[in-house]
Write a protein that holds these residues in place. Sequence first.
Motif, PDB file in Angstrom:
ATOM      1  N   LYS A  43       7.114  -2.851  -8.888  1.00  0.00           N
ATOM      2  CA  LYS A  43       8.020  -3.966  -8.611  1.00  0.00           C
ATOM      3  C   LYS A  43       9.392  -3.442  -8.181  1.00  0.00           C
ATOM      4  N   LYS A  44       9.829  -2.410  -8.872  1.00  0.00           N
ATOM      5  CA  LYS A  44      11.123  -1.814  -8.531  1.00  0.00           C
ATOM      6  C   LYS A  44      11.081  -1.199  -7.127  1.00  0.00           C
ATOM      7  N   LYS A  45       9.980  -0.487  -6.827  1.00  0.00           N
ATOM      8  CA  LYS A  45       9.841   0.130  -5.499  1.00  0.00           C
ATOM      9  C   LYS A  45       9.787  -0.936  -4.400  1.00  0.00           C
ATOM     10  N   ASN A  88      11.086  -3.945  -4.465  1.00  0.00           N
ATOM     11  CA  ASN A  88      12.417  -4.543  -4.290  1.00  0.00           C
ATOM     12  C   ASN A  88      13.312  -3.618  -3.501  1.00  0.00           C
ATOM     13  N   ILE A  89      13.223  -2.332  -3.783  1.00  0.00           N
ATOM     14  CA  ILE A  89      14.050  -1.355  -3.058  1.00  0.00           C
ATOM     15  C   ILE A  89      13.613  -1.318  -1.594  1.00  0.00           C
ATOM     16  N   ASP A  90      12.302  -1.286  -1.388  1.00  0.00           N
ATOM     17  CA  ASP A  90      11.807  -1.233  -0.013  1.00  0.00           C
ATOM     18  C   ASP A  90      12.211  -2.473   0.777  1.00  0.00           C
ATOM     19  N   VAL A  91      12.143  -3.632   0.124  1.00  0.00           N
ATOM     20  CA  VAL A  91      12.517  -4.862   0.820  1.00  0.00           C
ATOM     21  C   VAL A  91      13.992  -4.813   1.182  1.00  0.00           C
ATOM     22  N   GLU A  92      14.805  -4.324   0.266  1.00  0.00           N
ATOM     23  CA  GLU A  92      16.241  -4.209   0.563  1.00  0.00           C
ATOM     24  C   GLU A  92      16.487  -3.216   1.687  1.00  0.00           C
ATOM     25  N   GLU A  93      15.729  -2.107   1.653  1.00  0.00           N
ATOM     26  CA  GLU A  93      15.888  -1.111   2.724  1.00  0.00           C
ATOM     27  C   GLU A  93      15.500  -1.705   4.074  1.00  0.00           C
ATOM     28  N   VAL A  94      14.428  -2.471   4.054  1.00  0.00           N
ATOM     29  CA  VAL A  94      13.983  -3.099   5.301  1.00  0.00           C
ATOM     30  C   VAL A  94      15.053  -4.050   5.812  1.00  0.00           C
ATOM     31  N   ILE A  95      15.620  -4.820   4.905  1.00  0.00           N
ATOM     32  CA  ILE A  95      16.674  -5.757   5.310  1.00  0.00           C
ATOM     33  C   ILE A  95      17.884  -5.004   5.838  1.00  0.00           C
ATOM     34  N   GLU A  96      18.255  -3.908   5.152  1.00  0.00           N
ATOM     35  CA  GLU A  96      19.407  -3.115   5.620  1.00  0.00           C
ATOM     36  C   GLU A  96      19.136  -2.497   6.984  1.00  0.00           C
ATOM     37  N   ASN A  97      17.922  -2.001   7.160  1.00  0.00           N
ATOM     38  CA  ASN A  97      17.581  -1.402   8.451  1.00  0.00           C
ATOM     39  C   ASN A  97      17.526  -2.431   9.570  1.00  0.00           C
ATOM     40  N   ALA A  98      17.171  -3.648   9.204  1.00  0.00           N
ATOM     41  CA  ALA A  98      17.093  -4.694  10.223  1.00  0.00           C
ATOM     42  C   ALA A  98      18.476  -5.099  10.715  1.00  0.00           C
ATOM     43  N   ASN A  99      19.481  -4.962   9.835  1.00  0.00           N
ATOM     44  CA  ASN A  99      20.845  -5.371  10.228  1.00  0.00           C
ATOM     45  C   ASN A  99      21.550  -4.375  11.064  1.00  0.00           C
ATOM     46  N   LYS A 128      -3.538  -0.123 -20.853  1.00  0.00           N
ATOM     47  CA  LYS A 128      -2.584  -1.239 -20.934  1.00  0.00           C
ATOM     48  C   LYS A 128      -1.160  -0.769 -20.693  1.00  0.00           C
ATOM     49  N   VAL A 129      -0.780   0.327 -21.347  1.00  0.00           N
ATOM     50  CA  VAL A 129       0.592   0.838 -21.213  1.00  0.00           C
ATOM     51  C   VAL A 129       0.836   1.335 -19.791  1.00  0.00           C
ATOM     52  N   ASP A 130      -0.097   2.118 -19.242  1.00  0.00           N
ATOM     53  CA  ASP A 130       0.074   2.647 -17.879  1.00  0.00           C
ATOM     54  C   ASP A 130       0.136   1.520 -16.844  1.00  0.00           C
ATOM     55  N   PHE A 131      -0.717   0.514 -17.046  1.00  0.00           N
ATOM     56  CA  PHE A 131      -0.715  -0.598 -16.087  1.00  0.00           C
ATOM     57  C   PHE A 131       0.611  -1.343 -16.136  1.00  0.00           C
ATOM     58  N   HIS A 132       1.103  -1.611 -17.332  1.00  0.00           N
ATOM     59  CA  HIS A 132       2.385  -2.299 -17.495  1.00  0.00           C
ATOM     60  C   HIS A 132       3.521  -1.487 -16.853  1.00  0.00           C
ATOM     61  N   ARG A 133       3.539  -0.203 -17.143  1.00  0.00           N
ATOM     62  CA  ARG A 133       4.600   0.663 -16.589  1.00  0.00           C
ATOM     63  C   ARG A 133       4.454   0.800 -15.060  1.00  0.00           C
ATOM     64  N   ALA A 134       3.229   0.898 -14.591  1.00  0.00           N
ATOM     65  CA  ALA A 134       2.998   1.040 -13.151  1.00  0.00           C
ATOM     66  C   ALA A 134       3.469  -0.209 -12.406  1.00  0.00           C
ATOM     67  N   HIS A 145       0.835  -1.215   0.000  1.00  0.00           N
ATOM     68  CA  HIS A 145       0.000   0.000   0.000  1.00  0.00           C
ATOM     69  C   HIS A 145       0.866   1.260   0.000  1.00  0.00           C
ATOM     70  N   VAL A 146       1.929   1.233   0.745  1.00  0.00           N
ATOM     71  CA  VAL A 146       2.836   2.388   0.759  1.00  0.00           C
ATOM     72  C   VAL A 146       3.460   2.574  -0.626  1.00  0.00           C
ATOM     73  N   ALA A 147       3.876   1.456  -1.231  1.00  0.00           N
ATOM     74  CA  ALA A 147       4.482   1.544  -2.569  1.00  0.00           C
ATOM     75  C   ALA A 147       3.471   2.058  -3.591  1.00  0.00           C
TER      76      ALA A 147
END
Length: 178
Positions: A163-165, A167-178, A152-158, A113-115
């Motif tokens: 997905k990119k956001k 992945n970044i958020d998951v990595e940030e969460v992992i980095e913050n957890a360490n 179709k184009v907006d949905f694909h791009r969104a 939801h945040v993403a």
Amino acid sequence: MFDLENLEDNIIGIYRLHYLDVYRFLVCFTGNQNDAEDLTQEVFIRVLNNLSNFNNGNLKTWIFSIAKHIAIDHYRKKKFSSIFKEGFFKQLVSTDKEPNEIIVQKELKKIVHVAISKLKPDFRAVVILRGINELSIKETAEILNCSESKVKVDFHRALKVLKKKLNIDVEEVIENAN
């Protein structure tokens, strides 16, 4: 009708007269002497409690009617309890999720939801309509007042941005957890 002033004498007389027949009936019905003794006692308790309501019918028939109902009730209870023998409920597998799974799912929803909220408005709208509300491309285009190809184009791009956001958020969460 019974003489209520001599109720105790009447009960003793009724008990002595019908006890053995009721007991034999219940032994045959249950196949167990202990159960028959308990049920016989229950029959005469009911007779005692309802004797004032007894009409001038056949007393023996009335007592056996009570005995029959008590025996059937006993059989039903016994049958029901035999279905749920010890360990029966342990065999049932819960379809509910474990508390840890629920917490992880809630956290994941919150992250998604945040993403989504960080997407630009056009992408956010198309993701909500197509991805969450599962509307068709045509319905989404009508609601957003644009062409189906833009949806179709907006949905694909969104989805690509989302997905990119994520992945970044998951990595940030992992980095913050360490």
